[in-house]
Design a protein around this motif. Structure first.
Motif, PDB file in Angstrom:
ATOM      1  N   GLU A 115      18.691   7.843 -33.508  1.00 51.72           N
ATOM      2  CA  GLU A 115      19.639   7.288 -34.480  1.00 51.72           C
ATOM      3  C   GLU A 115      19.622   8.109 -35.770  1.00 51.72           C
ATOM      4  N   SER A 170      22.755   7.251 -38.016  1.00 51.10           N
ATOM      5  CA  SER A 170      23.320   5.897 -38.015  1.00 51.10           C
ATOM      6  C   SER A 170      23.475   5.265 -39.391  1.00 51.10           C
ATOM      7  N   HIS A 229      24.262   5.224 -31.111  1.00 53.42           N
ATOM      8  CA  HIS A 229      25.342   4.301 -30.802  1.00 53.42           C
ATOM      9  C   HIS A 229      26.697   4.929 -31.092  1.00 53.42           C
ATOM     10  N   ARG A 230      26.727   5.897 -31.989  1.00 53.41           N
ATOM     11  CA  ARG A 230      27.981   6.561 -32.352  1.00 53.41           C
ATOM     12  C   ARG A 230      28.308   7.646 -31.338  1.00 53.41           C
ATOM     13  N   TYR A 257      31.020   2.886 -21.484  1.00 51.36           N
ATOM     14  CA  TYR A 257      31.081   4.017 -22.425  1.00 51.36           C
ATOM     15  C   TYR A 257      32.495   4.175 -22.982  1.00 51.36           C
ATOM     16  N   PHE A 279      33.709   2.125 -25.948  1.00 53.63           N
ATOM     17  CA  PHE A 279      33.219   2.410 -27.295  1.00 53.63           C
ATOM     18  C   PHE A 279      34.184   3.271 -28.098  1.00 53.63           C
TER      19      PHE A 279
END
Length: 175
Positions: free
Chosen positions: A105, A108, A136-137, A171, A174
């Motif tokens: 991360e 993030s 997560h990005r 995926y 997102f």
């Protein structure tokens, strides 16, 4: 397994030296930029520190510090922004030249402008070693050779960015 070898058969002290980690909240110590980038090394190669900082897209802001690379960063890097601390941590990993780099991360908590600057530093690392990116990005991972999507602790999708988009699974949602 690591590089095809069972972890039980490997010298874990050596393995730990071959791993670089950049986390969401990097550790920055009171001391100079030189000392922070070369952290853990007995001898500081100033030319390599500067090269690592350039690759991490940190050189420009470091040069603007009161004493440049000799500037004391303060407690926990208090004189730096979040993006600048991340780029110092990335430069540290570049300087160490690990065989395995873990980016947990790493972007993030950054604003979009800082993320772009940090991402440039991360891009400089890719392809030089095995890199494990936890994020997560999608902007952080879409260039990866292989993406694993986890749900409830299990891998539910695997592939490249384009393959996962074509599958229209978790995926792709997102985007």
């Amino acid at each position: 397994r690591l590089d095809g070898h069972d972890l039980k058969d490997l010298n874990m002290r050596k393995i730990r030296k071959d791993i670089g980690v950049v986390t969401q909240q990097p550790v920055i110590l009171r001391g100079s930029v030189y000392e922070n980038i070369a952290y853990g090394q007995w001898v500081i190669d100033k030319a390599l520190v500067i090269k690592a900082a350039q690759m991490a897209n940190a050189h420009e802001f470091i040069e603007k510090l009161p004493q440049g690379y000799d500037s004391d960063l303060g407690e926990q890097g208090g004189i730096l922004s979040g993006g600048q601390r991340q780029r110092i941590a990335i430069a540290r990993s570049i300087y160490r030249r690990p065989h395995l780099l873990i980016l947990d991360e790493a972007t993030s908590s950054l604003d979009p402008e800082a993320e772009v600057e940090v991402q440039k530093g991360i891009d400089a690392l890719l392809g030089q070693q095995t890199t494990l990116v936890i994020a997560h990005r999608l902007s952080t991972i879409f260039k990866a050779d292989r993406i694993l999507v986890f749900k409830d602790g299990c891998i539910v999708e695997e592939g490249t960015h384009n393959e996962l988009i074509d599958r229209a699974g978790i995926y792709a949602h997102f985007l």
